[in-house]
Design a protein around this motif. Structure first.
Motif, PDB file in Angstrom:
ATOM      1  N   THR A 278       0.817  -1.210   0.000  1.00 12.32           N
ATOM      2  CA  THR A 278       0.000   0.000   0.000  1.00 12.32           C
ATOM      3  C   THR A 278       0.848   1.257   0.000  1.00 12.32           C
ATOM      4  OG1 THR A 278      -1.936  -0.979   1.049  1.00 12.32           O
ATOM      5  CG2 THR A 278      -1.608   1.361   1.415  1.00 12.32           C
ATOM      6  N   SER A 279       1.885   1.265   0.851  1.00 12.63           N
ATOM      7  CA  SER A 279       2.686   2.481   0.981  1.00 12.63           C
ATOM      8  C   SER A 279       4.009   2.166   1.656  1.00 12.63           C
ATOM      9  CB  SER A 279       1.924   3.524   1.807  1.00 12.63           C
ATOM     10  OG  SER A 279       2.722   4.657   2.070  1.00 12.63           O
ATOM     11  N   LEU A 280       5.032   2.942   1.325  1.00 17.31           N
ATOM     12  CA  LEU A 280       6.254   2.938   2.118  1.00 17.31           C
ATOM     13  C   LEU A 280       5.959   3.607   3.451  1.00 17.31           C
ATOM     14  CD1 LEU A 280       8.858   4.038  -0.595  1.00 17.31           C
ATOM     15  CD2 LEU A 280       8.267   1.720   0.090  1.00 17.31           C
ATOM     16  N   ILE A 281       6.732   3.276   4.468  1.00 11.80           N
ATOM     17  CA  ILE A 281       6.449   3.801   5.801  1.00 11.80           C
ATOM     18  C   ILE A 281       7.762   4.093   6.526  1.00 11.80           C
ATOM     19  CG2 ILE A 281       6.285   1.461   6.770  1.00 11.80           C
ATOM     20  CD1 ILE A 281       4.192   2.536   8.718  1.00 11.80           C
ATOM     21  N   VAL A 282       7.760   5.157   7.322  1.00  9.48           N
ATOM     22  CA  VAL A 282       8.890   5.490   8.189  1.00  9.48           C
ATOM     23  C   VAL A 282       8.468   5.193   9.618  1.00  9.48           C
ATOM     24  CG1 VAL A 282      10.424   7.299   9.026  1.00  9.48           C
ATOM     25  CG2 VAL A 282       9.741   7.265   6.632  1.00  9.48           C
ATOM     26  N   MET A 283       9.160   4.285  10.285  1.00  9.06           N
ATOM     27  CA  MET A 283       8.808   3.891  11.654  1.00  9.06           C
ATOM     28  C   MET A 283       9.909   4.282  12.632  1.00  9.06           C
ATOM     29  SD  MET A 283       7.234   0.060  11.155  1.00  9.06           S
ATOM     30  CE  MET A 283       8.663  -0.588  10.284  1.00  9.06           C
ATOM     31  N   GLN A 284       9.513   4.738  13.777  1.00  5.27           N
ATOM     32  CA  GLN A 284      10.430   5.007  14.893  1.00  5.27           C
ATOM     33  C   GLN A 284       9.764   4.540  16.178  1.00  5.27           C
ATOM     34  OE1 GLN A 284      11.497   9.156  14.909  1.00  5.27           O
ATOM     35  NE2 GLN A 284      12.807   8.973  13.145  1.00  5.27           N
ATOM     36  N   PRO A 285      10.149   3.410  16.727  1.00  2.97           N
ATOM     37  CA  PRO A 285      11.184   2.494  16.245  1.00  2.97           C
ATOM     38  C   PRO A 285      10.674   1.615  15.110  1.00  2.97           C
ATOM     39  CG  PRO A 285      10.163   1.602  18.197  1.00  2.97           C
ATOM     40  CD  PRO A 285       9.543   2.958  17.986  1.00  2.97           C
ATOM     41  N   ARG A 286      11.580   0.939  14.429  1.00  2.00           N
ATOM     42  CA  ARG A 286      11.214   0.008  13.360  1.00  2.00           C
ATOM     43  C   ARG A 286      10.804  -1.320  14.007  1.00  2.00           C
ATOM     44  NH1 ARG A 286      16.061  -0.528   9.556  1.00  2.00           N
ATOM     45  NH2 ARG A 286      14.529  -1.351   8.060  1.00  2.00           N
ATOM     46  N   SER A 287       9.542  -1.642  13.883  1.00  4.22           N
ATOM     47  CA  SER A 287       8.995  -2.839  14.508  1.00  4.22           C
ATOM     48  C   SER A 287       8.350  -3.713  13.440  1.00  4.22           C
ATOM     49  CB  SER A 287       7.957  -2.453  15.568  1.00  4.22           C
ATOM     50  OG  SER A 287       7.406  -3.592  16.172  1.00  4.22           O
ATOM     51  N   PRO A 288       8.617  -5.029  13.396  1.00  5.36           N
ATOM     52  CA  PRO A 288       8.107  -5.891  12.324  1.00  5.36           C
ATOM     53  C   PRO A 288       6.598  -5.871  12.160  1.00  5.36           C
ATOM     54  CG  PRO A 288       9.798  -7.026  13.608  1.00  5.36           C
ATOM     55  CD  PRO A 288       9.507  -5.746  14.322  1.00  5.36           C
ATOM     56  N   TRP A 289       5.869  -5.747  13.276  1.00  7.76           N
ATOM     57  CA  TRP A 289       4.409  -5.764  13.213  1.00  7.76           C
ATOM     58  C   TRP A 289       3.807  -4.494  13.808  1.00  7.76           C
ATOM     59  CZ3 TRP A 289       2.526  -9.553  10.251  1.00  7.76           C
ATOM     60  CH2 TRP A 289       3.352 -10.659  10.042  1.00  7.76           C
ATOM     61  N   THR A 327      16.495  17.255 -13.918  1.00  9.02           N
ATOM     62  CA  THR A 327      16.701  16.046 -13.116  1.00  9.02           C
ATOM     63  C   THR A 327      15.752  14.950 -13.573  1.00  9.02           C
ATOM     64  OG1 THR A 327      17.285  17.402 -11.200  1.00  9.02           O
ATOM     65  CG2 THR A 327      16.773  15.093 -10.780  1.00  9.02           C
ATOM     66  N   PHE A 328      16.259  13.742 -13.646  1.00 11.50           N
ATOM     67  CA  PHE A 328      15.437  12.565 -13.940  1.00 11.50           C
ATOM     68  C   PHE A 328      15.780  11.473 -12.947  1.00 11.50           C
ATOM     69  CE2 PHE A 328      15.267   8.280 -15.680  1.00 11.50           C
ATOM     70  CZ  PHE A 328      13.955   8.184 -16.099  1.00 11.50           C
ATOM     71  N   TYR A 329      14.775  10.788 -12.423  1.00  2.77           N
ATOM     72  CA  TYR A 329      15.037   9.592 -11.636  1.00  2.77           C
ATOM     73  C   TYR A 329      13.886   8.612 -11.777  1.00  2.77           C
ATOM     74  CZ  TYR A 329      11.799  10.673  -7.766  1.00  2.77           C
ATOM     75  OH  TYR A 329      10.677  10.909  -7.007  1.00  2.77           O
ATOM     76  N   ARG A 330      14.175   7.343 -11.532  1.00  4.89           N
ATOM     77  CA  ARG A 330      13.183   6.278 -11.646  1.00  4.89           C
ATOM     78  C   ARG A 330      13.405   5.289 -10.514  1.00  4.89           C
ATOM     79  NH1 ARG A 330      13.808   2.380 -16.668  1.00  4.89           N
ATOM     80  NH2 ARG A 330      15.585   1.770 -15.392  1.00  4.89           N
ATOM     81  N   SER A 331      12.331   4.921  -9.833  1.00  7.82           N
ATOM     82  CA  SER A 331      12.391   3.929  -8.764  1.00  7.82           C
ATOM     83  C   SER A 331      11.502   2.744  -9.129  1.00  7.82           C
ATOM     84  CB  SER A 331      11.939   4.536  -7.425  1.00  7.82           C
ATOM     85  OG  SER A 331      12.836   5.528  -6.991  1.00  7.82           O
ATOM     86  N   LEU A 332      12.059   1.555  -9.071  1.00  3.45           N
ATOM     87  CA  LEU A 332      11.330   0.321  -9.341  1.00  3.45           C
ATOM     88  C   LEU A 332      11.320  -0.537  -8.083  1.00  3.45           C
ATOM     89  CD1 LEU A 332      12.888  -0.556 -12.830  1.00  3.45           C
ATOM     90  CD2 LEU A 332      10.745   0.662 -12.372  1.00  3.45           C
ATOM     91  N   TYR A 333      10.261  -1.350  -7.924  1.00  2.27           N
ATOM     92  CA  TYR A 333      10.097  -2.162  -6.723  1.00  2.27           C
ATOM     93  C   TYR A 333       9.822  -3.615  -7.103  1.00  2.27           C
ATOM     94  CZ  TYR A 333       9.610   2.464  -4.722  1.00  2.27           C
ATOM     95  OH  TYR A 333       9.843   3.763  -4.363  1.00  2.27           O
ATOM     96  N   ASP A 334      10.154  -4.530  -6.195  1.00  4.58           N
ATOM     97  CA  ASP A 334       9.935  -5.949  -6.466  1.00  4.58           C
ATOM     98  C   ASP A 334       8.519  -6.398  -6.103  1.00  4.58           C
ATOM     99  OD1 ASP A 334      10.195  -5.754  -3.749  1.00  4.58           O
ATOM    100  OD2 ASP A 334      11.554  -7.471  -3.530  1.00  4.58           O
ATOM    101  N   LYS A 335       7.657  -5.452  -5.709  1.00  6.09           N
ATOM    102  CA  LYS A 335       6.235  -5.717  -5.491  1.00  6.09           C
ATOM    103  C   LYS A 335       5.421  -4.602  -6.144  1.00  6.09           C
ATOM    104  CE  LYS A 335       6.396  -8.349  -1.138  1.00  6.09           C
ATOM    105  NZ  LYS A 335       7.835  -8.587  -1.096  1.00  6.09           N
ATOM    106  N   TYR A 336       4.175  -4.895  -6.504  1.00  3.55           N
ATOM    107  CA  TYR A 336       3.308  -3.895  -7.111  1.00  3.55           C
ATOM    108  C   TYR A 336       2.873  -2.861  -6.068  1.00  3.55           C
ATOM    109  CZ  TYR A 336       2.903  -7.250 -10.946  1.00  3.55           C
ATOM    110  OH  TYR A 336       3.176  -8.103 -11.979  1.00  3.55           O
ATOM    111  N   ILE A 337       2.720  -1.615  -6.506  1.00  3.25           N
ATOM    112  CA  ILE A 337       2.198  -0.561  -5.640  1.00  3.25           C
ATOM    113  C   ILE A 337       0.691  -0.475  -5.872  1.00  3.25           C
ATOM    114  CG2 ILE A 337       2.353   1.867  -4.969  1.00  3.25           C
ATOM    115  CD1 ILE A 337       5.126   1.942  -6.231  1.00  3.25           C
ATOM    116  N   ILE A 338      -0.121  -1.039  -4.972  1.00  6.21           N
ATOM    117  CA  ILE A 338      -1.578  -1.027  -5.078  1.00  6.21           C
ATOM    118  C   ILE A 338      -2.146  -0.584  -3.718  1.00  6.21           C
ATOM    119  CG2 ILE A 338      -3.644  -2.346  -5.638  1.00  6.21           C
ATOM    120  CD1 ILE A 338      -1.878  -4.340  -7.118  1.00  6.21           C
TER     121      ILE A 338
END
Length: 343
Positions: A278-289, A327-338
């Motif tokens: 669904t989205s990238l996320i910034v966690m503090q602290p980084r917790s698996p769940w 400026t040009f940049y491209r980001s690709l991911y190993d999972k679909y962004i849905i």
């Protein structure tokens, strides 16, 4: 003397403990403060990166350098249009000597904090029970060697960051090898930066691209909130938007070109199909769940759950502060962004 000792101690303590947007650039300030650079070897970006220097001050210095070599403070102070505040801010970081080379510096810093991140009134009901007794740790070591009449530099750095409340196997480590200020074709061109490992990239005043966990809107990039423009090595505490790969930046009087490639994991909210996020996320602290460990709404481990591959380049044409850039940049991911938000 005693006054300079306390001034230096205050500055170094402030830069070593800096956080947020100025964290990356403060590392360069420490390097320049300990090992000042000949002002005649510095380009517009080098001067602009120093604290409290405005484009007016940087332009004034570049114009004075075109007139003649700056041999002392009198010539520097008489740069056409430089402010007194800009002149005084510049002095601790520069000199006029090109013979001072073959210098080696090694620096280690360690920062330990025990203040929980949850301190605002909205979060008091949850308390700090989710945090362990282990404090936040941030350790950095860097070394650099300066050589040659153009004061070129080879630099190496490593860092280790673990936020308070994270398990032992979740941390952010960085390392890099950097070659800096290498002249090409009789110094007509210069390799500003060639970095293997972790680096930062900032283009378009931070609007187009800026990899940091600490976004601050309406920041000019001048004064006390400097922006580390271009390509630079990375020993910051950023744990989410990390670039790891290779980057190079070349420049001349009228042109600057930057290119970078990176592949690094990101924290993300994975959907129930486990093949999209669904989205990238910034966690503090980084917790698996998540901090509440609720596996009814979180379907998969959040930590390093997506791999991002980014490439980009920037070209800038112009002189000093008068330029046009693309400026040009491209980001690709190993999972679909849905995007599939549960709530």
């Amino acid at each position: 003397d005693r006054k300079n000792f306390f001034t230096s101690s205050y500055r170094l303590e402030s830069w070593l403990a800096s956080s947020g947007n100025t964290e990356g650039i403060s590392v360069d300030w420490i390097d320049r403060y300990i090992n000042p650079r000949n002002i005649n070897l510095m380009n517009y970006d080098d001067i602009m990166s120093l604290p409290n220097i405005t484009p007016l001050d940087a332009n004034a210095i570049m114009e004075q350098k075109e007139r003649e070599n700056i041999e002392g403070y009198f010539q520097l102070k008489n740069s056409p249009g430089i402010s007194n505040y800009g002149y005084r801010s510049l002095i601790p970081f520069i000199d006029f000597d090109s013979t001072r080379t073959n210098e080696f510096h090694l620096r280690f810093s360690s920062l330990i904090r025990t203040t929980p991140i949850i301190t605002n009134p909205d979060s008091e009901q949850r308390g700090t029970s989710n945090y362990s007794d282990k404090p936040e740790q941030f350790h950095k070591i860097s070394s650099y060697y300066t050589f040659g009449k153009y004061q070129s530099t080879i630099k190496f750095g490593m860092s280790y960051k673990q936020q308070m409340g994270q398990s032992n196997n979740i941390y952010t480590s960085k390392n890099f090898l950097e070659f800096k200020d290498i002249p090409l074709i009789g110094n007509i061109f210069r390799i500003d930066e060639f970095i293997i490992g972790n680096f930062t990239a900032v283009f378009g005043q931070g609007v187009v691209f800026e990899n940091t966990d600490h976004f601050t809107p309406r920041r000019s990039g001048y004064g006390f909130t400097k922006r580390n423009d271009g390509i630079h090595s990375d020993l910051t505490s950023t744990s989410q938007y990390v670039l790891d790969g290779a980057a190079i930046q070349l420049s001349s009087k009228l042109l600057r070109f930057s290119y970078f490639r990176s592949e690094n994991p990101r924290d993300a909210i994975i959907n129930s199909d486990l093949d999209s996020f669904t989205s990238l996320i910034v966690m503090q602290p980084r917790s698996p769940w998540g901090i509440n460990a609720n596996q009814e709404k979180i379907y998969s481990n959040l930590v390093s759950s997506v791999t991002e591959r980014t490439m980009g380049w920037n070209i800038r044409l112009g002189k000093a502060s008068n330029y046009i850039g693309f400026t040009f940049y491209r980001s690709l991911y190993d999972k679909y962004i849905i995007p599939q938000p549960v709530e």
